[in-house]
Design an enzyme around this catalytic site. Sequence first.
Site, PDB file in Angstrom:
ATOM      1  N   GLU A 119      53.183  42.273  12.646  1.00  0.00           N
ATOM      2  CA  GLU A 119      52.643  43.450  13.334  1.00  0.00           C
ATOM      3  C   GLU A 119      53.372  44.737  12.925  1.00  0.00           C
ATOM      4  OE1 GLU A 119      51.583  43.477  17.420  1.00  0.00           O
ATOM      5  OE2 GLU A 119      50.733  41.466  17.376  1.00  0.00           O
ATOM      6  N   GLU A 124      43.359  56.260   8.023  1.00  0.00           N
ATOM      7  CA  GLU A 124      43.150  55.171   8.981  1.00  0.00           C
ATOM      8  C   GLU A 124      43.885  53.910   8.555  1.00  0.00           C
ATOM      9  OE1 GLU A 124      40.260  56.760   7.790  1.00  0.00           O
ATOM     10  OE2 GLU A 124      40.003  58.058   9.558  1.00  0.00           O
ATOM     11  N   HIS A 178      50.772  35.718  10.364  1.00  0.00           N
ATOM     12  CA  HIS A 178      50.331  36.004  11.727  1.00  0.00           C
ATOM     13  C   HIS A 178      48.928  35.424  11.875  1.00  0.00           C
ATOM     14  CE1 HIS A 178      49.744  39.231  15.135  1.00  0.00           C
ATOM     15  NE2 HIS A 178      49.749  37.981  15.577  1.00  0.00           N
ATOM     16  N   PRO A 186      42.388  32.080  22.227  1.00  0.00           N
ATOM     17  CA  PRO A 186      42.290  30.640  22.510  1.00  0.00           C
ATOM     18  C   PRO A 186      40.872  30.107  22.441  1.00  0.00           C
ATOM     19  CG  PRO A 186      42.748  31.865  24.531  1.00  0.00           C
ATOM     20  CD  PRO A 186      42.902  32.837  23.400  1.00  0.00           C
ATOM     21  N   ASP A 222      54.058  34.282  13.754  1.00  0.00           N
ATOM     22  CA  ASP A 222      53.404  34.162  15.052  1.00  0.00           C
ATOM     23  C   ASP A 222      52.141  33.345  14.841  1.00  0.00           C
ATOM     24  OD1 ASP A 222      52.034  34.439  17.410  1.00  0.00           O
ATOM     25  OD2 ASP A 222      51.971  36.630  17.398  1.00  0.00           O
ATOM     26  N   ASN A 228      50.428  31.799  17.383  1.00  0.00           N
ATOM     27  CA  ASN A 228      49.566  31.817  18.565  1.00  0.00           C
ATOM     28  C   ASN A 228      49.080  30.421  18.943  1.00  0.00           C
ATOM     29  OD1 ASN A 228      49.353  34.558  19.583  1.00  0.00           O
ATOM     30  ND2 ASN A 228      48.455  35.061  17.597  1.00  0.00           N
TER      31      ASN A 228
END
Length: 696
Positions: free
Chosen positions: A370, A406, A479, A484, A560, A562
Site C-alpha cells: 500500500e 492520477e 498484496h 471475503p 498482506d 487477506n
Amino acid sequence: MFGQNHPQGQHMMMNGAPGPQRYMPMGMINKYQQQNTQHQPGQQHHHPHPQQQNHPGGHGAMGHQHTFSSGTMSNATPHFTPSNLHSGTPTNNQIVLSESVSEHWQQQLQLAAEARAVSSTPHHHCRKEGVSRVSKGPVEPSPEHSPRIGDDEERNRASTDVEIRRQDWDAMDMSGQGLRALSPSLFCDYTFLGKLFIDNNRLTRLHPSLGHLRSLTHLDASNNQLREIPEEIGMLVNLKALLLFDNNIHSLPNEIGYLHKLEMLGIEGNPLDEDLKDEIIRRGSRALVTHLRENMEAGDAPNERDWHILDETCAADTLSVLSYNILCDKYATTSQYGYTPSEVLAWNYRKDIILEEVKGHNADIVCLQEVDQERYNEFFRRELAHQDYRGVFSPKTRAKTMADKEAKFVDGCATFYKSQKYILLDKHVIDFANTAINRPDMKGEHDTFNRVMPRDHIAVVTFFENRATGSRLIVVNVHIYWDPAFKDVKLVQVAIMMEQVSRLADRWAKHPPCTDKTAFRHAEFDGEPNLGAAEESPGELAPSQEYASGTQIPLLICGDFNSAAGTGVYDLITQGSVSGDHADLANHSYGNFTRDGMAHPFALKSAYSGTDELSFTNYTPTFSGVIDYIWYSTNALQVRGVLGDVDLDYLSRVPGFPNHHFPSDHLALKAEFSVKSRKEIIVVEAKFGPQKERRS
C-alpha cells in the site's frame, strides 16, 4: 451457555418476553451482584425522594417534584426553570434556551423524562419490549461482518470470515434491582450482548472489564450513583446509545471519542463540565464525541514488542526481513477509521512513525504494501537511501491507464534492500489479471473476466545475491485482494503467483555468476543512484553459488494475503496443493485450476509457525486476525527469531489501529533467518500433487 437450552429461533430479552422458556432465573441475575449488599456510608443516592425510599429494590429516586405524562416535552421544561438545572449549575451559568438548544437536546430531555417516569418499575425494559421481540429468530451478523459485494474499495475491512455464533437472545435487563456492584464476570461471560440495562440501581462505578462487551449497541446506566466512566468505555465502538441520565458525573473520558457510531449520549441530570454540556446542548452527541476524539491525547505508549529467539546456533550467512502494510494515504479516511483522530490519520503524522519503525528494525529486506507512487518516489526512496536502502516498486496495473497526476496516487508494493549486502540481479512484476486472461485454459471462462480481471493486484518478485557469501535469494512482495466474498479470486491470484514464481526460480537457477561484484557496488539500477553506499572496501567477496533447480534457491514470500489459516490461500501455500473442488472456489470455473487443482513445488512455512503465529496482524474494531505473513522455504532457510505481539494491557484500552502509536491498521512483521549450508539443503521434487522430499 443459556442459548443452548432455548428453543431455536426465539429472539428474546432476559426477564422480559412472555413465556417461561424466555425468563432468566433471578438466581442467575443475582450471580452478577456482589455479595456485599450493605449500604456504604456516604454512598446515598444524590437524588433522595421520600416517596420512593421504600421501593422493594432499594432504589433511590430523583430529587424533582415534577410529574411526567408519557414523557411529553411539556413536562421536561421545568428542568430549565430559573431555580435549578438538572446538571446542578446555578442560574447565572444557565444556558439560554431560545435558538441555542438543538433538536437533539430536546430529544435527550424527552428520553430522560421517560426514564424517570418508570424509575420505580423493575425490569421495565423487558416489560416494554418483550411482546414485540417474540419469535423474531436468531440474531443476525452485524453489517460489519457481512461481505460488501460489489465494493471495489481496496481496504481489507472485515477481511476474513468470522464465524458468528448463533445466539437466541442478545439483551439483558437488570434495571431497578437496587444493585450496588456488578461482578466483572458479567462483562467477560456475555460478550455477545447487544443491549444492557443496568439503570435505576445504586452502582457507584462500572468495572473496567465493561470493555469486553464490544457488541453492545445500547447501554443504559441511568439513575445510579456513578461519579466517573472508565476509559475502557472506548472499547464499545458499536454503541449507538449510551444513557447516563441522573448520575453524579462531572467529566467524561476522552476515550468516548472512539465511539464514532454513537447517536445519543444521555448526560442530562449530571453536574457535567459546562464546556462539555454546552457542546452537546448546542450541537448534539456526535459533535461532543468528535470533540473528545479530536482532543484525545496519545496516552502511554505500549511496551516494546518482544523479540523471540528461536535458534541461537552460529550461522555464517544470515538475513532479516520486514513486511508491513503501511495503510495508503488515500484509504486513511474518517469514513473508514471513524474512531481515529483526523490529525492521526493524516499522512504528515503517520509518515514519520512509519519511517522510524522501518529504520529502527534495520532489516536487510523490507517489503511494504500500500505504497503509492508519490510516497515511494518523494519520501521512502529518498529517506531510506540514507540508510543504504535501494528499492524496487510497482503500482497496481490501473496506473497504466491513468494520467500522471492520477497515477501517482495508485498504490502498490515496494521492496527495499541493503545495497552493501545484496546485488539486485533481476526483478519481475506478476500481473494477476493480465496473466489470467491470457492463459489459454482461462481466457474463455466467464468467471475470469467478471471476477479475476477487475482486480488489478500485483506481486513484485526480486532476485538477489549476497555480496559476501555468494548465496542467492528470491523475495516476493504481494498484496492479495481483500473481499471475503471473493475467496475464489484470492486463491486464483495466489495460484498464479506460485506458478509464476516457480517458473522464475527455474530460470534464475541458470543465471550466470557475478564476475565483478565491485562494479555492481557503485552502479545505478534503472537510473536510481546508490546514495547510501559507503566508500570502505566490502572485503573479500565469495563466488556466486550455483543451484541445480529453482527450489534450491532460498525463497521468501511476504505480504498482506487477506486470508486466515484454514482458507484455500493458506492451504495452497503451506500444503503445496489444493484440489479443484476446494470450498473457496465454490462453483466458479477457472480452467485447469478447477479441473486439475493447484500446486507448487516449494516447501513453505510461516516464519511465525514456531510461535503459534501472532495474535493478530490486522486490528480494527470489526476485525482482529492474522492475514499478513512471511513465508520461507524450509529446505534452504532456518528461522532464528521473530518480532512478537503487541502489549496486551495496552490493547485492553485501544479498540483499533491506526492510533497515535500505530500508524497503520496492520502490524509490521519481522523475521531473521540463516541460510542453510549446501550440505543441509533439502532438494524438493517439482510435482503437481503431494510433495516428496529427499536429502541431497
